[in-house]
Design an enzyme around this catalytic site. Structure first.
Site, PDB file in Angstrom:
ATOM      1  N   GLU A  52       3.072  -8.482  -3.848  1.00 10.63           N
ATOM      2  CA  GLU A  52       2.837  -8.654  -2.454  1.00 10.63           C
ATOM      3  C   GLU A  52       1.862  -7.478  -2.175  1.00 10.63           C
ATOM      4  OE1 GLU A  52       3.144  -7.057   1.398  1.00 10.63           O
ATOM      5  OE2 GLU A  52       4.976  -6.459   0.330  1.00 10.63           O
ATOM      6  N   SER A  55       1.365  -8.080   4.642  1.00 10.63           N
ATOM      7  CA  SER A  55       2.200  -8.852   5.307  1.00 10.63           C
ATOM      8  C   SER A  55       1.691  -9.057   6.656  1.00 10.63           C
ATOM      9  CB  SER A  55       3.489  -8.012   5.465  1.00 10.63           C
ATOM     10  OG  SER A  55       4.378  -8.003   4.369  1.00 10.63           O
TER      11      SER A  55
END
Length: 546
Positions: free
Chosen positions: A469, A472
């Site tokens: 990741e 966000s």
């Protein structure tokens, strides 16, 4: 490392932990042996230089070499001398006189009449040759050149020549026939050698198989002597790529062209910006305060202040004890916030176009830097689509389930699940860059907007590169009553964020945004194995210097 809150898996990576005592002693012994060799070489060189000044006959070329006095380096005069960057030396300059400054990377004597110096400037190197010749170069000058310690700064004036064979030990395929050489600043004995720090793992393994043992400089040692480690070609490339990511032509210019306004938010705040206890607490004029975990609250206030679309590049602080390959206690956040007209997909559209533009630009404009990185840390170019793939969280969970990986549909993905999903996405869709959206509400920050059709899910998303990741983002809650309920549910004292909530009481537009960790983007684009490699001076739970 994004500017949104995370739940890092503390046990996944242990590279940041202290190395074993046995390995530390072994490396210390190697470095001590290396230091002694350097001291012996320096002593021999010093004796050689002493011999130069003892001779009965003065050297008629003495003014063409030697150490420059400090007084001449204290901005004494503006001479108008023309300097040439080492990276600009090429065949077009053949037979021309040039003046260069750089570090003496290697120094090698061939008898008493010839010496070779490889001089380096910001990752570019050129071979400089001294050959004894009447009225040009004397033996004393050759002796002086061979006495220069590695990493010392030197000025060299000479004539560019083009050899008939390729030069393997330098980036520039020309030589400089030295006519003058001056020492600008002498380097002391080096605790680590640049060539050792620049060596790839494959070189070390290949040498071991051949029965030869080469010095391996580990991560902690590199960071302890960061001033030397930064001089390697790979590090020169890494931080130039990082500069390109945030420079006006990519991140800034793209957002400016989309109507965004650059802002700067405070890093000293009351309360926490994300919730939880992972904050650096301090006293602010008698009041409790902390370092901002994110510019989240203030960039939302800017949207309520009618800026429409904003972005910021600035430091972010996380006090989590995360001993992993991808977490830092301080990093550079690239944050974006914008009004939403109809759907949070509008934010994802910006992510899509921004990063495809960024990847295209890096591949087009950073060839030399990426090659330098790849020589020490080999990697395959990032695979990405012209239109970024989007999957819902539930679709991702289903893909994992079909592959035999059980995941809580209302929980978060751990590191192993993220990597596995990245592998599955690559195999099925041929991309290493994709968006996963509509996450469970329970794993998102308090200001995340719940989904209209299922309150257990949210209008949020994460973005992944190579199974990890990097971003966000979400639509934010812009209704004060709902914000208060969400904050209380997440254990946040509403009083500490009252000014933030009050900002939404005077008419707030629907809006959303995202946060990007600069160091993590570069780490994953270049497929590096540790975020400390992409932080100039990393701060993790155990490191506060240099």
């Amino acid at each position: 490392m994004s500017s949104e809150s995370e739940n890092p898996n503390l046990s996944v990576e242990d590279e940041g932990k202290a190395q074993s005592k046995k390995a530390a002693k072994k490396e210390a012994a190697k470095l001590e042996k290396q230091r002694r060799r350097q001291e012996a070489a320096a002593a021999a060189a010093s004796a050689s230089v002493s011999e130069i000044s003892i001779g009965d006959v003065p050297d008629p070329l003495a003014s063409n070499y030697g150490d420059v006095a400090l007084i001449d380096l204290q901005s004494k005069a503006v001479t108008g001398l023309k300097w040439t960057d080492i990276g600009a030396l090429n065949e077009d300059l053949k037979d021309q006189k040039v003046l260069i400054r750089g570090r003496a990377q290697t120094v090698r004597a061939v008898g008493k009449n010839i010496a070779f110096l490889v001089v380096r400037q910001m990752g570019f190197t050129v071979q400089c040759v001294l050959t004894v010749a009447p009225d040009l170069v004397g033996r004393q000058m050759v002796k002086y050149a061979t006495s220069v310690s590695r990493e010392s700064h030197v000025d060299i004036e000479g004539i560019v020549s083009v050899p008939g064979i390729p030069i393997k030990g330098a980036t520039q395929q020309v030589e400089v026939q030295v006519r003058k050489i001056y020492g600008i600043n002498k380097a002391e004995n080096l605790p680590i050698n640049i060539e050792d720090a620049a060596r790839s793992e494959s070189e070390i393994e290949k040498a071991l198989q051949a029965g030869e043992q080469l010095v391996r400089v580990n991560q902690d040692t590199r960071l302890n002597y960061r001033v030397l480690d930064l001089r390697t070609p790979a590090n020169q490339g890494i931080f130039r790529v990082q500069c390109q990511v945030e420079n006006p032509r990519i991140f800034r210019q793209f957002l400016l062209s989309e109507g965004f306004v650059g802002i700067h938010t405070p890093k000293l705040i009351a309360g926490s910006s994300e919730g939880g206890s992972a904050v650096f607490k301090l006293e602010y004029k008698g009041q409790p305060a902390c370092l901002a975990q994110s510019p989240q609250l203030h960039k939302q206030i800017a949207i309520c202040g009618d800026f429409g679309r904003v972005f910021e590049i600035g430091p972010v602080f996380r006090a989590e004890d995360s001993f992993t390959h991808r977490h830092l206690c301080e990093f550079t956040g690239l944050d974006v916030e914008m009004e939403i007209k109809e759907h949070y997909f509008e934010v994802m559209d910006i992510v899509d176009r921004l990063f495809v533009t960024m990847f295209d630009s890096l591949n087009e404009n950073c060839n030399k830097e990426l090659e330098a990185i790849g020589r020490q840390y080999p990697f395959e170019p990032l695979k990405y689509l012209r239109k970024t793939l989007r999957l819902t969280f539930q679709e991702g969970v289903q893909m994992l389930k079909e592959a035999g990986v059980e995941v809580d549909p209302y929980g978060d993905l751990n590191t192993e699940a993220e990597r596995k999903l990245g592998q599955l996405v690559l195999e099925k869709y041929g991309t290493e860059f994709y968006i996963l959206h509509q996450y469970p509400l329970a794993v998102r920050p308090f200001y995340t907007m719940p989904s209209y059709d299922d309150p257990l899910y949210s209008n949020s998303f994460d973005v992944f590169i190579r199974g990890e990741e990097i971003i966000s983002g979400a639509q934010r809650v812009h209704v004060p009553d709902l914000l208060e309920k969400r904050a209380a549910a997440c254990g946040i004292d509403v009083k500490t964020i009252s000014s933030y909530i009050d900002s939404f009481r005077y008419g707030a537009p629907p809006h959303g945004g995202f946060g990007v960790g600069l160091e993590r983007v570069v780490m994953l684009f270049c497929a590096l194995n540790n975020i400390r490699k992409t932080s100039l001076f990393p701060r993790d739970p155990t490191r506060l210097v240099p």
